[in-house]
Design a protein around this motif. Structure first.
Motif, short mmCIF file in Angstrom:
data_model
loop_
_atom_site.label_atom_id
_atom_site.label_comp_id
_atom_site.label_asym_id
_atom_site.label_seq_id
_atom_site.Cartn_x
_atom_site.Cartn_y
_atom_site.Cartn_z
N PRO A 30 -11.01 44.57 -34.41
CA PRO A 30 -10.28 44.72 -35.60
C PRO A 30 -12.11 45.54 -36.35
CG PRO A 30 -10.55 42.65 -35.43
CD PRO A 30 -9.75 42.97 -33.81
N PHE A 31 -13.35 44.70 -35.66
CA PHE A 31 -14.53 45.14 -36.65
C PHE A 31 -14.99 46.74 -36.35
CE2 PHE A 31 -17.98 44.06 -39.26
CZ PHE A 31 -17.58 44.58 -40.05
N ALA A 32 -14.33 46.70 -35.10
CA ALA A 32 -15.88 47.97 -34.23
C ALA A 32 -15.24 49.19 -35.14
CB ALA A 32 -14.30 47.78 -32.72
N SER A 33 -16.20 49.81 -35.11
CA SER A 33 -16.57 50.88 -36.14
C SER A 33 -15.68 51.83 -36.31
CB SER A 33 -18.21 50.74 -36.33
OG SER A 33 -18.20 52.00 -35.59
N PRO A 377 -23.64 43.45 -38.28
CA PRO A 377 -23.01 43.26 -39.34
C PRO A 377 -21.93 43.09 -38.85
CG PRO A 377 -22.43 45.94 -39.02
CD PRO A 377 -23.48 45.60 -37.49
N TYR A 378 -21.23 41.86 -40.31
CA TYR A 378 -19.92 41.21 -39.50
C TYR A 378 -19.23 41.19 -40.64
CZ TYR A 378 -22.91 36.76 -42.23
OH TYR A 378 -23.45 36.29 -42.74
N ALA A 379 -17.64 40.36 -40.39
CA ALA A 379 -16.64 40.86 -41.39
C ALA A 379 -16.50 39.51 -41.69
CB ALA A 379 -15.67 41.32 -41.43
N PHE A 380 -16.13 38.24 -42.47
CA PHE A 380 -15.68 37.58 -43.39
C PHE A 380 -14.65 37.05 -43.88
CE2 PHE A 380 -18.90 37.41 -46.38
CZ PHE A 380 -18.55 37.94 -47.12
N ASP A 417 -17.24 39.77 -35.61
CA ASP A 417 -18.14 41.12 -35.81
C ASP A 417 -17.42 42.32 -34.52
OD1 ASP A 417 -18.45 40.41 -32.62
OD2 ASP A 417 -20.14 39.14 -32.70
N SER A 418 -18.37 42.98 -35.17
CA SER A 418 -17.52 44.44 -34.00
C SER A 418 -17.48 43.63 -32.64
CB SER A 418 -18.85 45.53 -34.35
OG SER A 418 -19.65 45.13 -33.74
N PHE A 419 -17.57 42.89 -31.91
CA PHE A 419 -17.20 43.37 -30.65
C PHE A 419 -16.29 42.29 -30.47
CE2 PHE A 419 -22.08 43.54 -30.74
CZ PHE A 419 -21.85 44.78 -29.91
#
Length: 744
Positions: A30-33, A377-380, A417-419
C-alpha cells in the motif's frame, strides 16, 4: 500502491476457479510510491469531499458512470445522488484527481488543533540488553550511531537498558546520568516504582540535534553487567554460572506504559528498538528455553510442530497494549542460542515493527539495516480496507497487521514502510459467478488511510512556516486504487493470465499458516498436493492425456507445463520452497529461531523479492562489464553448459559473485568498482529493505560451498541435502506418478 493478482483474468465462476487448481487473490504493497507498472498516483486535496456509495461505502472512481446529478457505483451498481458541492466540483473534471485517474492520493483534514499537530515529534527509544558481551554492545553502539545520523531534526531520543535492573539515561545535562530500578524476579512481578517517578518522560526524551554528542557519550558508558552483579541480582547463580538476569518482559511492559502516557500529546508514533543477546530469562515474560533441548532429544513428538507456537501469551498481550499506546517495537536479536522468537515475534510484528536475527556480531549488518530502516519514509496509524464488486469477496487476509474488531476486511497497520506487503485471497459470493456482460466486470478497490510526519524543512513553502520552525507537521492522507479485471472465457485463457510470483506469495502465506497450526510436515504435504492437483487439472484442461484400457500413459503427462509459459516456473518454485529452511525438518539442523525469522521476513515481502528468497536469480557475465545470460537454473549443469567465467547469484539476503575455476586468470578479481557487475550489485543493495551480505568466491581456490549450496536442483527434495543426480528430475517423476494416481 502496487497490486499484483495471481491471475489478471478472473475465473468466471466457482466451478472454474476450483477446477483450475490456482489460488485466486492479490498482493498489496500500500505505501509503495508507485504502482506495479511504475506509475505514480495523481495527488489532490479535499479527500473528505470524495463521494461514497450509500450502499457499499466504496469511493467514487473513474469506473463509475457520472451524469450531471448522480453517479453509479462501479462495485455494487447503486445509483447515488451528488451534493451541490460535488456537482460544482465535477463540472470541471480535469481539476479533480478522482476523475483523472483510478490511482489517487488525497489529503484529509486533521482532527484537533493545529498546535497539537505541530507538537507531534517523532520519538525513538533504544532498549539495550546489558546481560550480554562487550562485542554485542559494540555492535549495538555502532547501530545506534547509525540511527542518530538517520533521524530527522526535531526527533526525540531516549536510551534505556535492561538486565536484572532497568536503567534510564538523562542526557540533557552536562554529563549523562543513569537512574536504575531493580526488576523483580517474580514471574508475575512488575517494577516496584513507576518509570515516570524514576525520571520524568520529557527529561528522558532528548532532542537529537542538540544532544547527539551527549547521547554518544552515554552510549560509550554502556558495559555488560558482570557475572557477579547478575548472580547476586538474579539470585540464581550456581558457582558463577549465570542462570538469569535478562528482564526483557518487565522492561518492555514498563517502557510501553511510560512512553504511552504522552501518546497524542508529545508524539504521534513512538518506535522502540529492542536489542537482545539472548532469551528473556528473568521476571515476568521469561521464557523456558529448555523445551528446545528436550525436543532435540525427543523422538516421540514432532519437534517442528512443538517449537513453532508461542509458549506464553505475554508478548502477544503486550503488543495489544503497545498498539493502544502508539508504540511500535522493532526487535534486533544478535544471538546463536535458542531465544524462542516464536513467543517474542508478536511484540514486533503485531505492533507494526520488524524482527531481525543475526547469528553473530562479526559479520552482522545491524548498523546498515538500522540506518536503512530509519532513512526510508514510513506511514503510521494506517487503515487498509479492501472492497470488491458484489459477485466475490475477500477470504483470508495475510500479513503483519491486526484486524479491526468491529468491521470485516479492515486491517490496522501501526507502522508501514514502502516495502510492507499484504495478501488476500478471494471467494465467490454465489455459484453464479461473474456476468458475461463487459459492462459488469469484476472491480476491486483498495483504500489506504495513513499519516505521515512532514519535517520542518518540507514546510518552508507553506504559510505555516513561521509557526512551525523546528516543529513537525502531521498529514493525514487517503490513497485509493480501483482496478477492473477481465474474466477468462476458458481454462486456457485463465492459465495464460497467471502471475507466478503472485501465486508464490499466496502459497508461501498458506504453507506458513499450515506449519504454525499443524506442523512443518503438514505444510510440505499441502504444497506437494497443490502442485499435483494443478498439474492434473492443467493436463485435463489441455486434453493432453489419452486414456487407454482404463489407464493413462505416464509419458503423456506434461509435468513441465510446456504449452503454458506462465505456469512453467511453478514446479521449480515449489521444489525450491520444499528445499527452503521454511519447510525443512528440525533434524536437518534448521534452527527454530531462524525458521521464525524467515516466516516473518517472507510474510512481509513483495512478490519479486520473495521469489529471490525462495528461488534465487543466477545470471552470468563473460567479463565484469558484459552480461552473458540474465537467468540460469540453479544447477551445476547450467554452470557447465553456459561456459561463462563469472556468475552472480542474488538470494535477496545474500549476493555472491563466483568466478569459475576455468575463468581466464587475467579477468580482474574482485570485479572493479566502475564495472557493470558492480553497478548492478550497488543498485540491488540500494533497493533492498535489508542489507544483503556480499561474497566474492574464486572457484578452485576458495571454499565454494556457500555458492554451491544454492545449486539446489541436484539436491534431494526430502532432505539430506547431499547432492544426488536425481534432484529436481526425480521430483518431477514423483509428481508425474502422483498425477497419474489422482487422474485415475
Amino acid at each position: 500502491m502496487a497490486v499484483r493478482a495471481t491471475v489478471s483474468r478472473f475465473p468466471k465462476n466457482e466451478d472454474e476457479q476450483e477446477s483450475s487448481g490456482l489460488p485466486w487473490g492479490v498482493t498489496v504493497t500500500p505505501f509503495a510510491s508507485k504502482d506495479e507498472n511504475g506509475l505514480s498516483p495523481v495527488y489532490g486535496s479535499d479527500g473528505d469531499l470524495l463521494p461514497r456509495c450509500e450502499n457499499c461505502y466504496a469511493y467514487f472512481n473513474t469506473y463509475c458512470e457520472l451524469d450531471q446529478w448522480a453517479w453509479n457505483c462501479s462495485l455494487c451498481g447503486t445509483l447515488n445522488g451528488l451534493t451541490s458541492q460535488a456537482i460544482a466540483r465535477y463540472s470541471h473534471p480535469r481539476s479533480c484527481a478522482e476523475t483523472m485517474s483510478s490511482f489517487i492520493d488525497l489529503e484529509l483534514s486533521m482532527e484537533g488543533s493545529e498546535e497539537e499537530m505541530m507538537q507531534a515529534c517523532p520519538v525513538y527509544v533504544a532498549a539495550v540488553d546489558l546481560s550480554s558481551s562487550e562485542e554485542f554492545l559494540e555492535l549495538t553502539k555502532s547501530a545506534l550511531q547509525a540511527a542518530l545520523e538517520a533521524l530527522a531534526p526535531g526527533s526525540l531520543f531516549g536510551l534505556a537498558t535492561f538486565s536484572h535492573k532497568m536503567g534510564l539515561y538523562d542526557v540533557q545535562g552536562p554529563i549523562p546520568v543513569v537512574k536504575n530500578v531493580f526488576i523483580s524476579p517474580d514471574t508475575e512481578g512488575t517494577l516496584p516504582i513507576e518509570l515516570e517517578d524514576v525520571m520524568p518522560l520529557l527529561q528522558f526524551l532528548a532532542p537529537v540535534e542538540t544532544c547527539k554528542d551527549r547521547i554518544t557519550a552515554a552510549l560509550d558508558t554502556l558495559r555488560p553487567t558482570t557475572s557477579w552483579e547478575r548472580t547476586t541480582g538474579a539470585g540464581q547463580g550456581l558457582e558463577g554460572v549465570l542462570m538469569g538476569g535478562r528482564g526483557f518482559g518487565v522492561a518492555m511492559e514498563a517502557l510501553v506504559k511510560y512512553i504511552g502516557s504522552e501518546y497524542g500529546n508529545t508524539f504521534a508514533l513512538a518506535r522502540v528498538f529492542a536489542f537482545m543477546s539472548g532469551p528473556p530469562d528473568y521476571g515476568a515474560g521469561q521464557l523456558d528455553t529448555r523445551r528446545y533441548g528436550e525436543q532435540y532429544a525427543s523422538k516421540g513428538e514432532d519437534a517442528d510442530r512443538a517449537l513453532l507456537p508461542e509458549q506464553t501469551p505475554f508478548y502477544k498481550d503486550l503488543a495489544v497494549v503497545a498498539v493502544q499506546a502508539g508504540v511500535c517495537v522493532d526487535i534486533f536479536a544478535v544471538t546463536n542460542e535458542y531465544t524462542d522468537l516464536a513467543s517474542l515475534k508478536f511484540l514486533s510484528i503485531e505492533s507494526g515493527g520488524s524482527l531481525f536475527l543475526y547469528s553473530n556480531t562479526d559479520d552482522s549488518t545491524l548498523p546498515q539495516d538500522m540506518y536503512r530502516m530509519l532513512s526510508r519514509p514510513y506511514a503510521f496509524g494506517c487503515i487498509l480496507r479492501l472492497r470488491t464488486s458484489s459477485e466475490f469477496k475477500p477470504g483470508h487476509s495475510y500479513g503483519h497487521f491486526f484486524p479491526d474488531p468491529q468491521y470485516e476486511n479492515v486491517q490496522h497497520i501501526i507502522c508501514c514502510d514502502s516495502f510492507a506487503t499484504y495478501a488476500y485471497d478471494f471467494d465467490f459470493t454465489s455459484t453464479t459467478g461473474f456476468s458475461r456482460y463487459a459492462s459488469e466486470q469484476p472491480v476491486l478497490q483498495i483504500a489506504f488511510q495513513y499519516t505521515v510526519v512532514v519535517p520542518p524543512e518540507e514546510l518552508s513553502a507553506s504559510s505555516l512556516v513561521s509557526a512551525s520552525r523546528g516543529k513537525h507537521l502531521l498529514k493525514r492522507r487517503l490513497r485509493i486504487r480501483t482496478l477492473q479485471f477481465g474474466t477468462a472465457r476458458n481454462m486456457n485463457e485463465l492459465y495464460d493470465s497467471v502471475d507466478p510470483e503472485a501465486v508464490l506469495s499466496i502459497l508461501v502465506h498458506k504453507v506458513i499458516l499450515a506449519s504454525l497450526e499443524q506442523g512443518v510436515q503438514e505444510g510440505r504435504m499441502l504444497l506437494h498436493d497443490w502442485l499435483v492437483i494443478l498439474t492434473a487439472q492443467y493436463n485435463d484442461a489441455s486434453e493432453i492425456v489419452q486414456f487407454e484400457n482404463g489407464g493413462s500413459i505416464a509419458s503423456q503427462i506434461d509435468v513441465a507445463f510446456s504449452q503454458c509459459p506462465q505456469l512453467q516456473p511453478l514446479p521449480r518454485l515449489v521444489f525450491a520452497l520444499l528445499r527452503n529452511p521454511l519447510l525443512r525438518f528440525h533434524e536437518e539442523g534448521v534452527h527454530p529461531d531462524y525458521r521464525i525469522y524467515l516466516q516473518c521476513l517472507c510474510s512481509a515481502l513483495e512478490p519479486g523479492s520473495l521469489h529471490r528468497v525462495i528461488y534465487p536469480v543466477l545470471m552470468s557475465y563473460s567479463t565484469p562489464d558484459k552480461q552473458a545470460f540474465p537467468r540460469h537454473s540453479l544447477s551445476h549443469a547450467a554452470l557447465i553448459t553456459s561456459g561463462s567465467p563469472i556468475f552472480f547469484l542474488d538470494a535477496f539476503t545474500t549476493l555472491i559473485v563466483f568466478y569459475s575455476s576455468t575463468a581466464d586468470p587475467t579477468l580482474p578479481f574482485p570485479p572493479p568498482q566502475d564495472c557493470l557487475l558492480r553497478s548492478t550489485i550497488n543498485k540491488l543493495k540500494q533497493e533492498r529493505s535489508i542489507t544483503p551480505k556480499l561474497f566474492f568466491i574464486r572457484g578452485g581456490q576458495d571454499d565454494a560451498s556457500a555458492f554451491e549450496n544454492y545449486l539446489i536442483e541436484e539436491q534431494d527434495v526430502d532432505g539430506s541435502g547431499f547432492t544426488s543426480v536425481m534432484g529436481f528430475v526425480s521430483f518431477l517423476e514423483d509428481v508425474t506418478q502422483r498425477v497419474m494416481e489422482y487422474m485415475k
